[in-house]
Motif scaffolding. Structure first.
Motif, PDB file in Angstrom:
ATOM      1  N   ARG A 256       0.879  -1.167   0.000  1.00  0.00           N
ATOM      2  CA  ARG A 256       0.000   0.000   0.000  1.00  0.00           C
ATOM      3  C   ARG A 256       0.911   1.209   0.000  1.00  0.00           C
ATOM      4  O   ARG A 256       1.982   1.194   0.596  1.00  0.00           O
ATOM      5  N   GLN A 257       0.479   2.250  -0.680  1.00  0.00           N
ATOM      6  CA  GLN A 257       1.276   3.469  -0.697  1.00  0.00           C
ATOM      7  C   GLN A 257       0.433   4.631  -0.189  1.00  0.00           C
ATOM      8  O   GLN A 257      -0.755   4.707  -0.480  1.00  0.00           O
ATOM      9  N   THR A 258       1.061   5.506   0.548  1.00  0.00           N
ATOM     10  CA  THR A 258       0.409   6.731   0.983  1.00  0.00           C
ATOM     11  C   THR A 258       1.186   7.899   0.400  1.00  0.00           C
ATOM     12  O   THR A 258       2.394   7.799   0.161  1.00  0.00           O
TER      13      THR A 258
ATOM     14  N   GLU B 136       5.058  15.932  -3.942  1.00  0.00           N
ATOM     15  CA  GLU B 136       4.497  14.742  -3.302  1.00  0.00           C
ATOM     16  C   GLU B 136       5.515  13.610  -3.314  1.00  0.00           C
ATOM     17  O   GLU B 136       6.306  13.482  -4.249  1.00  0.00           O
ATOM     18  N   MET B 137       5.447  12.785  -2.276  1.00  0.00           N
ATOM     19  CA  MET B 137       6.339  11.651  -2.169  1.00  0.00           C
ATOM     20  C   MET B 137       5.506  10.436  -1.777  1.00  0.00           C
ATOM     21  O   MET B 137       4.676  10.507  -0.873  1.00  0.00           O
ATOM     22  N   ALA B 138       5.700   9.307  -2.476  1.00  0.00           N
ATOM     23  CA  ALA B 138       4.978   8.079  -2.146  1.00  0.00           C
ATOM     24  C   ALA B 138       5.768   7.301  -1.096  1.00  0.00           C
ATOM     25  O   ALA B 138       6.979   7.143  -1.208  1.00  0.00           O
ATOM     26  N   VAL B 139       5.073   6.827  -0.078  1.00  0.00           N
ATOM     27  CA  VAL B 139       5.689   6.064   0.998  1.00  0.00           C
ATOM     28  C   VAL B 139       5.040   4.688   1.033  1.00  0.00           C
ATOM     29  O   VAL B 139       3.823   4.571   1.124  1.00  0.00           O
ATOM     30  N   VAL B 140       5.852   3.626   0.929  1.00  0.00           N
ATOM     31  CA  VAL B 140       5.344   2.259   1.005  1.00  0.00           C
ATOM     32  C   VAL B 140       5.205   1.891   2.475  1.00  0.00           C
ATOM     33  O   VAL B 140       6.146   2.051   3.254  1.00  0.00           O
ATOM     34  N   GLU B 141       4.043   1.393   2.842  1.00  0.00           N
ATOM     35  CA  GLU B 141       3.798   1.021   4.232  1.00  0.00           C
ATOM     36  C   GLU B 141       4.330  -0.381   4.507  1.00  0.00           C
ATOM     37  O   GLU B 141       4.427  -1.208   3.610  1.00  0.00           O
TER      38      GLU B 141
END
Length: 119
Positions: free
Chosen positions: A93-95, A104-109
């Motif tokens: 999932r990415q936030t 914006e930066m995508a962060v993998v949970e």
């Protein structure tokens, strides 16, 4: 929900020939001993250079000594849960996180198999 990844690309690897409705066969050398490669890339290079192309769709790779969750540990760099000290697993999932400059930066949970997934 993410499933455990038990294949680590940097561990010793063996090549399997998996025919439909048959037992998988391990690649052996002329001395009839199992060929163990240092990592996945070396095994793929050997298959590309020495195995006929018609068998490539039937080829699979496995670690010589499988370890539960080895691929997850490799992907997360051995990160652990702060509550239970279990190794974390990528959740895929990415936030989105908005930076102060507006980008914006995508962060993998990451998920804990014990705390988050109740395994």
């Amino acid at each position: 929900m993410s499933k455990p990844n038990n294949f680590a690309t940097t561990k010793p690897t063996v090549v399997l020939l998996v025919m439909p409705d048959a037992e998988p066969k391990v690649l052996k050398d002329s001395d009839d001993s199992i060929m163990v490669f240092a990592n996945l890339k070396k095994a793929q290079k050997h298959v590309a250079n020495r195995i006929e192309g018609e068998f490539h769709p039937l080829i699979e790779y496995a670690n010589h000594e499988p370890v539960h969750g080895a691929g997850d540990r490799e992907e997360t760099h051995n990160r652990r849960c702060l509550k239970c000290n279990e190794f974390l697993r990528p959740s895929y999932r990415q936030t989105k996180s908005v930076m102060p400059d507006g980008s914006e930066m995508a962060v993998v949970e990451l998920d804990c198999p014990r705390c988050d997934l109740n395994e």
